[in-house]
Design a protein around this motif. Structure first.
Motif, PDB file in Angstrom:
ATOM      1  N   THR A   1       0.827  -1.204   0.000  1.00  0.00           N
ATOM      2  CA  THR A   1       0.000   0.000   0.000  1.00  0.00           C
ATOM      3  C   THR A   1       0.862   1.254   0.000  1.00  0.00           C
ATOM      4  N   GLU A   2       1.910   1.264   0.777  1.00  0.00           N
ATOM      5  CA  GLU A   2       2.798   2.438   0.805  1.00  0.00           C
ATOM      6  C   GLU A   2       3.443   2.664  -0.561  1.00  0.00           C
ATOM      7  N   PHE A   3       3.916   1.584  -1.192  1.00  0.00           N
ATOM      8  CA  PHE A   3       4.495   1.711  -2.524  1.00  0.00           C
ATOM      9  C   PHE A   3       3.455   2.239  -3.504  1.00  0.00           C
ATOM     10  N   ALA A   4       2.242   1.678  -3.456  1.00  0.00           N
ATOM     11  CA  ALA A   4       1.180   2.097  -4.370  1.00  0.00           C
ATOM     12  C   ALA A   4       0.821   3.571  -4.160  1.00  0.00           C
ATOM     13  N   ARG A   5       0.801   4.011  -2.916  1.00  0.00           N
ATOM     14  CA  ARG A   5       0.503   5.426  -2.633  1.00  0.00           C
ATOM     15  C   ARG A   5       1.573   6.343  -3.212  1.00  0.00           C
ATOM     16  N   GLN A   6       2.815   5.969  -3.055  1.00  0.00           N
ATOM     17  CA  GLN A   6       3.904   6.782  -3.605  1.00  0.00           C
ATOM     18  C   GLN A   6       3.805   6.849  -5.130  1.00  0.00           C
ATOM     19  N   LEU A   7       3.486   5.718  -5.746  1.00  0.00           N
ATOM     20  CA  LEU A   7       3.333   5.681  -7.195  1.00  0.00           C
ATOM     21  C   LEU A   7       2.151   6.550  -7.639  1.00  0.00           C
ATOM     22  N   ALA A   8       1.056   6.504  -6.900  1.00  0.00           N
ATOM     23  CA  ALA A   8      -0.119   7.322  -7.226  1.00  0.00           C
ATOM     24  C   ALA A   8       0.203   8.813  -7.110  1.00  0.00           C
ATOM     25  N   LEU A   9       0.988   9.180  -6.117  1.00  0.00           N
ATOM     26  CA  LEU A   9       1.376  10.588  -5.962  1.00  0.00           C
ATOM     27  C   LEU A   9       2.223  11.067  -7.133  1.00  0.00           C
ATOM     28  N   LYS A  10       3.043  10.188  -7.662  1.00  0.00           N
ATOM     29  CA  LYS A  10       3.921  10.577  -8.776  1.00  0.00           C
ATOM     30  C   LYS A  10       3.191  10.580 -10.121  1.00  0.00           C
ATOM     31  N   THR A  11       2.247   9.673 -10.308  1.00  0.00           N
ATOM     32  CA  THR A  11       1.569   9.542 -11.602  1.00  0.00           C
ATOM     33  C   THR A  11       0.250  10.304 -11.681  1.00  0.00           C
ATOM     34  N   PHE A  12      -0.315  10.645 -10.518  1.00  0.00           N
ATOM     35  CA  PHE A  12      -1.644  11.255 -10.432  1.00  0.00           C
ATOM     36  C   PHE A  12      -2.735  10.311 -10.910  1.00  0.00           C
ATOM     37  N   TRP A  13      -2.462   9.021 -10.881  1.00  0.00           N
ATOM     38  CA  TRP A  13      -3.460   8.023 -11.240  1.00  0.00           C
ATOM     39  C   TRP A  13      -4.248   7.633  -9.999  1.00  0.00           C
ATOM     40  N   PRO A  14      -5.489   7.213 -10.182  1.00  0.00           N
ATOM     41  CA  PRO A  14      -6.262   6.763  -9.027  1.00  0.00           C
ATOM     42  C   PRO A  14      -5.672   5.481  -8.431  1.00  0.00           C
ATOM     43  N   LEU A  15      -5.821   5.377  -7.127  1.00  0.00           N
ATOM     44  CA  LEU A  15      -5.355   4.204  -6.390  1.00  0.00           C
ATOM     45  C   LEU A  15      -6.568   3.471  -5.841  1.00  0.00           C
ATOM     46  N   LEU A  16      -6.666   2.204  -6.152  1.00  0.00           N
ATOM     47  CA  LEU A  16      -7.713   1.348  -5.595  1.00  0.00           C
ATOM     48  C   LEU A  16      -7.052   0.367  -4.637  1.00  0.00           C
ATOM     49  N   ASP A  17      -7.359   0.503  -3.365  1.00  0.00           N
ATOM     50  CA  ASP A  17      -6.837  -0.387  -2.345  1.00  0.00           C
ATOM     51  C   ASP A  17      -7.977  -1.299  -1.902  1.00  0.00           C
ATOM     52  N   LYS A  18      -7.784  -2.600  -2.001  1.00  0.00           N
ATOM     53  CA  LYS A  18      -8.844  -3.549  -1.672  1.00  0.00           C
ATOM     54  C   LYS A  18      -9.357  -3.358  -0.254  1.00  0.00           C
ATOM     55  N   ASP A  19      -8.462  -3.156   0.689  1.00  0.00           N
ATOM     56  CA  ASP A  19      -8.896  -3.014   2.077  1.00  0.00           C
ATOM     57  C   ASP A  19      -9.747  -1.760   2.272  1.00  0.00           C
ATOM     58  N   THR A  20      -9.366  -0.673   1.652  1.00  0.00           N
ATOM     59  CA  THR A  20     -10.139   0.563   1.762  1.00  0.00           C
ATOM     60  C   THR A  20     -11.503   0.401   1.108  1.00  0.00           C
ATOM     61  N   MET A  21     -11.503  -0.234  -0.065  1.00  0.00           N
ATOM     62  CA  MET A  21     -12.732  -0.361  -0.829  1.00  0.00           C
ATOM     63  C   MET A  21     -13.715  -1.363  -0.251  1.00  0.00           C
ATOM     64  N   THR A  22     -13.231  -2.483   0.249  1.00  0.00           N
ATOM     65  CA  THR A  22     -14.149  -3.553   0.641  1.00  0.00           C
ATOM     66  C   THR A  22     -14.101  -3.904   2.124  1.00  0.00           C
ATOM     67  N   GLY A  23     -13.111  -3.384   2.854  1.00  0.00           N
ATOM     68  CA  GLY A  23     -12.956  -3.750   4.261  1.00  0.00           C
ATOM     69  C   GLY A  23     -14.190  -3.550   5.113  1.00  0.00           C
ATOM     70  N   PRO A  24     -14.796  -2.348   5.122  1.00  0.00           N
ATOM     71  CA  PRO A  24     -15.986  -2.143   5.955  1.00  0.00           C
ATOM     72  C   PRO A  24     -17.145  -3.067   5.570  1.00  0.00           C
ATOM     73  N   LEU A  25     -17.312  -3.314   4.285  1.00  0.00           N
ATOM     74  CA  LEU A  25     -18.378  -4.198   3.826  1.00  0.00           C
ATOM     75  C   LEU A  25     -18.144  -5.634   4.306  1.00  0.00           C
ATOM     76  N   VAL A  26     -16.922  -6.123   4.137  1.00  0.00           N
ATOM     77  CA  VAL A  26     -16.595  -7.491   4.559  1.00  0.00           C
ATOM     78  C   VAL A  26     -16.783  -7.640   6.066  1.00  0.00           C
ATOM     79  N   GLU A  27     -16.286  -6.672   6.824  1.00  0.00           N
ATOM     80  CA  GLU A  27     -16.457  -6.748   8.280  1.00  0.00           C
ATOM     81  C   GLU A  27     -17.933  -6.736   8.651  1.00  0.00           C
ATOM     82  N   GLY A  28     -18.710  -5.900   7.985  1.00  0.00           N
ATOM     83  CA  GLY A  28     -20.134  -5.835   8.276  1.00  0.00           C
ATOM     84  C   GLY A  28     -20.871  -7.118   7.954  1.00  0.00           C
TER      85      GLY A  28
END
Length: 139
Positions: free
Chosen positions: A16-43
């Protein structure tokens, strides 16, 4: 040609840290599975077995998590993003030749270049080793 960057690795590997750094440099959107689906899975898993971190019981919905993650990725590309960065373990997926073949066919059909990185924690001065494949798919 649009680009997809998959950043894979086990929990705590630094993906995730690597992906965030890459997103900051490219300005591309970042999709992190835990951010996207974590609350739903826990629920969904807590009422069934009481464990919000359950990733092994029949109640766990891994396949649906990855389907959702990739559906959003394809939609971002469909609506014009030049690239997208996706981070998730992809442990089972990348060892499943059928899943890999289907994903590569999708990339080729949609004229996307695919780059993959595997993050692994190894003792070193930086603490993070990123391994990249020698080939690009679909370019």
């Amino acid at each position: 040609m649009q680009q997809i960057v998959l950043v894979a690795g086990h929990a705590g590997s630094g993906k995730t840290e690597f992906a965030r750094q890459l997103a900051l440099k490219t300005f591309w959107p970042l999709l992190d599975k835990d951010t996207m689906t974590g609350p739903l899975v826990e629920g969904l898993t807590v009422p069934v077995d009481g464990d919000p971190r359950d990733r092994h019981s029949p109640a766990y919905i891994r396949r649906l998590e990855y389907q959702s993650l990739l559906a959003v990725m394809w939609e971002m590309l469909e609506f014009g993003s030049p690239g997208v960065i996706v981070t998730a373990p992809f442990v089972s997926e990348l060892t499943n030749s059928i899943w890999v073949d289907e994903f590569l066919l999708d990339c080729t059909a949609r004229r996307c270049s695919l780059f993959g990185f595997t993050a692994t924690q190894k003792p070193s001065k930086t603490g993070l080793l990123l391994e990249a494949p020698s080939e690009t798919v679909g370019s």
